[in-house]
Design a protein around this motif. Structure first.
Motif, PDB file in Angstrom:
ATOM      1  N   UNK A 174      -1.444  -4.312  -0.462  1.00 34.09           N
ATOM      2  CA  UNK A 174      -0.301  -3.562  -0.988  1.00 34.09           C
ATOM      3  C   UNK A 174       0.664  -4.508  -1.680  1.00 34.09           C
ATOM      4  N   UNK A 175       1.243  -4.032  -2.797  1.00 34.19           N
ATOM      5  CA  UNK A 175       2.277  -4.811  -3.471  1.00 34.19           C
ATOM      6  C   UNK A 175       3.558  -4.761  -2.647  1.00 34.19           C
ATOM      7  N   UNK A 176       4.047  -5.932  -2.249  1.00 33.41           N
ATOM      8  CA  UNK A 176       5.253  -5.984  -1.426  1.00 33.41           C
ATOM      9  C   UNK A 176       5.806  -7.400  -1.441  1.00 33.41           C
ATOM     10  N   UNK A 177       7.111  -7.520  -1.591  1.00 37.94           N
ATOM     11  CA  UNK A 177       7.761  -8.825  -1.501  1.00 37.94           C
ATOM     12  C   UNK A 177       7.857  -9.249  -0.042  1.00 37.94           C
ATOM     13  N   UNK A 178       7.853 -10.535   0.193  1.00 47.47           N
ATOM     14  CA  UNK A 178       7.938 -11.059   1.563  1.00 47.47           C
ATOM     15  C   UNK A 178       9.145 -10.485   2.285  1.00 47.47           C
ATOM     16  N   UNK A 179      10.295 -10.451   1.620  1.00 50.80           N
ATOM     17  CA  UNK A 179      11.542 -10.025   2.267  1.00 50.80           C
ATOM     18  C   UNK A 179      11.547  -8.544   2.645  1.00 50.80           C
ATOM     19  N   UNK A 180      10.657  -7.754   2.047  1.00 48.75           N
ATOM     20  CA  UNK A 180      10.652  -6.305   2.298  1.00 48.75           C
ATOM     21  C   UNK A 180       9.684  -5.883   3.393  1.00 48.75           C
ATOM     22  N   UNK A 181       8.935  -6.822   3.958  1.00 47.57           N
ATOM     23  CA  UNK A 181       7.985  -6.470   5.014  1.00 47.57           C
ATOM     24  C   UNK A 181       8.690  -6.293   6.343  1.00 47.57           C
ATOM     25  N   UNK A 182       8.264  -5.330   7.111  1.00 45.85           N
ATOM     26  CA  UNK A 182       8.766  -5.153   8.469  1.00 45.85           C
ATOM     27  C   UNK A 182       7.655  -4.584   9.335  1.00 45.85           C
ATOM     28  N   UNK A 183       7.766  -4.808  10.636  1.00 51.06           N
ATOM     29  CA  UNK A 183       6.715  -4.337  11.532  1.00 51.06           C
ATOM     30  C   UNK A 183       7.279  -4.029  12.907  1.00 51.06           C
ATOM     31  N   UNK A 184       6.648  -3.069  13.578  1.00 49.07           N
ATOM     32  CA  UNK A 184       6.984  -2.773  14.977  1.00 49.07           C
ATOM     33  C   UNK A 184       5.855  -3.234  15.891  1.00 49.07           C
ATOM     34  N   UNK A 185       4.809  -3.820  15.296  1.00 45.49           N
ATOM     35  CA  UNK A 185       3.665  -4.277  16.084  1.00 45.49           C
ATOM     36  C   UNK A 185       3.989  -5.600  16.785  1.00 45.49           C
ATOM     37  N   UNK A 186       3.193  -5.911  17.808  1.00 45.77           N
ATOM     38  CA  UNK A 186       3.392  -7.150  18.557  1.00 45.77           C
ATOM     39  C   UNK A 186       2.080  -7.930  18.602  1.00 45.77           C
ATOM     40  N   UNK A 187       2.200  -9.192  19.027  1.00 37.48           N
ATOM     41  CA  UNK A 187       1.033 -10.049  19.258  1.00 37.48           C
ATOM     42  C   UNK A 187       0.190 -10.267  18.001  1.00 37.48           C
ATOM     43  N   UNK A 188       0.833 -10.221  16.850  1.00 35.72           N
ATOM     44  CA  UNK A 188       0.099 -10.408  15.600  1.00 35.72           C
ATOM     45  C   UNK A 188       0.045 -11.862  15.167  1.00 35.72           C
TER      46      UNK A 188
ATOM     47  N   UNK B 187       8.924 -12.944  18.043  1.00 39.60           N
ATOM     48  CA  UNK B 187       8.573 -13.956  19.047  1.00 39.60           C
ATOM     49  C   UNK B 187       7.156 -13.805  19.587  1.00 39.60           C
ATOM     50  N   UNK B 188       6.578 -12.595  19.499  1.00 36.35           N
ATOM     51  CA  UNK B 188       5.203 -12.428  19.994  1.00 36.35           C
ATOM     52  C   UNK B 188       4.173 -12.730  18.909  1.00 36.35           C
ATOM     53  N   UNK B 189       4.621 -12.950  17.696  1.00 36.90           N
ATOM     54  CA  UNK B 189       3.724 -13.253  16.577  1.00 36.90           C
ATOM     55  C   UNK B 189       3.580 -14.768  16.421  1.00 36.90           C
ATOM     56  N   UNK B 190       2.378 -15.212  16.081  1.00 35.20           N
ATOM     57  CA  UNK B 190       2.148 -16.600  15.702  1.00 35.20           C
ATOM     58  C   UNK B 190       2.084 -16.686  14.184  1.00 35.20           C
ATOM     59  N   UNK B 191       2.676 -17.765  13.657  1.00 35.20           N
ATOM     60  CA  UNK B 191       2.717 -17.917  12.196  1.00 35.20           C
ATOM     61  C   UNK B 191       2.089 -19.249  11.802  1.00 35.20           C
ATOM     62  N   UNK B 192       1.233 -19.203  10.806  1.00 36.25           N
ATOM     63  CA  UNK B 192       0.521 -20.385  10.317  1.00 36.25           C
ATOM     64  C   UNK B 192       0.717 -20.442   8.806  1.00 36.25           C
ATOM     65  N   UNK B 193       1.477 -21.432   8.350  1.00 35.46           N
ATOM     66  CA  UNK B 193       1.868 -21.480   6.940  1.00 35.46           C
ATOM     67  C   UNK B 193       1.432 -22.807   6.330  1.00 35.46           C
ATOM     68  N   UNK B 194       0.609 -22.718   5.292  1.00 34.63           N
ATOM     69  CA  UNK B 194       0.033 -23.896   4.641  1.00 34.63           C
ATOM     70  C   UNK B 194       0.808 -24.206   3.371  1.00 34.63           C
ATOM     71  N   UNK B 195       1.316 -25.437   3.262  1.00 32.70           N
ATOM     72  CA  UNK B 195       2.033 -25.826   2.054  1.00 32.70           C
ATOM     73  C   UNK B 195       2.010 -27.338   1.894  1.00 32.70           C
ATOM     74  N   UNK B 196       2.127 -27.797   0.660  1.00 39.03           N
ATOM     75  CA  UNK B 196       2.221 -29.222   0.372  1.00 39.03           C
ATOM     76  C   UNK B 196       3.673 -29.682   0.324  1.00 39.03           C
ATOM     77  N   UNK B 197       4.605 -28.766   0.510  1.00 41.67           N
ATOM     78  CA  UNK B 197       6.036 -29.089   0.472  1.00 41.67           C
ATOM     79  C   UNK B 197       6.454 -29.685   1.815  1.00 41.67           C
TER      80      UNK B 197
END
Length: 384
Positions: free
Chosen positions: A285-299, A332-342
């Motif tokens: 889906x077309x969506x900007x990062x700032x516009x995403x929201x979720x009620x799910x957990x453990x993602x 807090x229940x979500x894990x985030x993995x972000x790849x960047x050269x910055x």
């Protein structure tokens, strides 16, 4: 069938992942820089080409020795039983490389190695005329490191990252095997949500879906070794492929989402997911990062956002990193993995990573910033 010494080559930083994959497939391994050694027959060669998600290639070790002169290189190469690998009509191009060795002229290394193999095959097949080289291709490599010579036969052909589903791509695409490595490093369970907020051409979500369904990543492509009738018994390739097909689990329901601010990239991602046969497994889906929201957990969030080398406007990139931090830190229940050269990512994200891991996408050094969530055990779903 004969047992060979085999090597699965790997990008720097993910050798341990390739080793784990091979161990999970039942092989004993030895992990080295840029490669993992194991043993197997031609059945294992086809099987590992089909199943390895993070490796670059699978190679047969033809010979290994030390050489400090061209005479030594010729004699020891000529002494290998090449007729056990190469038929009389084999086309066998020789590629070379050398590091920190007395023999450092690569064109000469290639020429001497080729000459030695031709000499051996001419004697073995009682040929006085030039070898025809009109048959199947057997790509050979002579690699010299610190005067140690490694002669290998490439069984993959095109690199294993070329799964066959990527019909289109955007700028600076992530290789499929690096995307698969990110999925594996995220310790994602297929019954939990998976989100790529900057999915581009869809590679990370597609690799997640292949992993989630236990689909062999090489199932929709061929390998050069499947054409080697002297080494691969008739029907063996079909047997291994049928076995791989039977292990796929298409019944599990996956919760995978890919978003991108560019509708054109979403169209490309959907085209690629169709080619992979995963249209109903991933929501793009077309969506900007700032516009995403979720009620799910453990993602799990896995992202390869733009960075300086890919985008000239660093200010907008740093704004994106800030948006990510503001949006993801409360999850807090979500894990985030972000790849960047910055190297300044953590500063703009607003929090230090739980762990950083160095990875290479081609020649580009990147870091995987890992933010580990704390699972809400009361919300963990029963495995389907």
């Amino acid at each position: 069938m004969q047992t060979y010494q085999l090597i699965a080559t790997a990008a720097a930083g993910i050798e341990a992942l390739v080793g784990k994959e091979l161990r999970d497939l039942g092989y004993e391994v030895k992990i080295e820089n840029g490669r993992v050694r194991f043993q197997g027959t031609m059945k294992d060669v086809i099987r590992t080409n089909l199943w390895l998600r993070t490796a670059d290639r699978v190679k047969i070790v033809a010979g290994e020795f030390d050489a400090r002169s061209f005479e030594e290189l010729f004699d020891r190469t000529e002494n290998i039983a090449w007729e056990d690998l190469l038929p009389i009509d084999a086309k066998f191009p020789v590629e070379g490389k050398s590091h920190n060795s007395q023999l450092h002229n690569v064109p000469s290394i290639q020429a001497i190695t080729k000459k030695a193999i031709v000499q051996h095959l001419s004697d073995a097949y009682h040929r006085r005329t030039r070898l025809a080289e009109t048959g199947a291709t057997y790509p050979l490599e002579v690699a010299i490191n610190k005067d140690h010579v490694l002669l290998t036969l490439d069984t993959s052909g095109e690199g294993l990252f070329k799964r066959g589903y990527r019909k289109n791509k955007g700028g600076a695409p992530l290789k499929e095997n690096i995307a698969a490595a990110l999925v594996m490093l995220a310790h994602w369970f297929p019954d939990n949500p998976f989100v790529d907020p900057v999915c581009g051409s869809g590679t990370i979500p597609i690799e997640a879906a292949l992993y989630g369904h236990n689909i062999a990543p090489g199932i929709n492509r061929s390998f050069i070794s499947e054409q080697w009738v002297n080494l691969v018994p008739d029907g063996l390739s079909d047997e291994v492929r049928d076995e791989a097909d039977s292990l796929a689990n298409y019944d599990i329901e996956l919760d995978i989402h890919g978003y991108d601010i560019d509708q054109n990239m979403i169209d490309i991602a959907q085209e690629n997911s169709r080619a992979a046969g995963l249209t109903h497994d991933i929501t793009f889906k077309q969506l900007a990062v700032k516009d995403w929201q979720t009620s799910e957990v453990n993602g799990v969030i896995v992202a390869n956002p733009p960075y300086g080398e890919r985008l000239s406007d660093k200010e907008s990139v740093h704004k994106l990193y800030r948006q990510m931090g503001e949006l993801y830190r409360p999850l807090t229940t979500w894990s985030k993995y972000i790849l960047t050269a910055d190297m300044e990512f953590e500063k703009y994200y607003g929090a230090p990573a739980t762990k950083r891991r160095k990875l290479y996408n081609g020649a580009l050094r990147t870091d995987l910033y890992q933010y580990w969530g704390k699972k809400d055990r009361s919300k963990i779903k029963a495995l389907k």
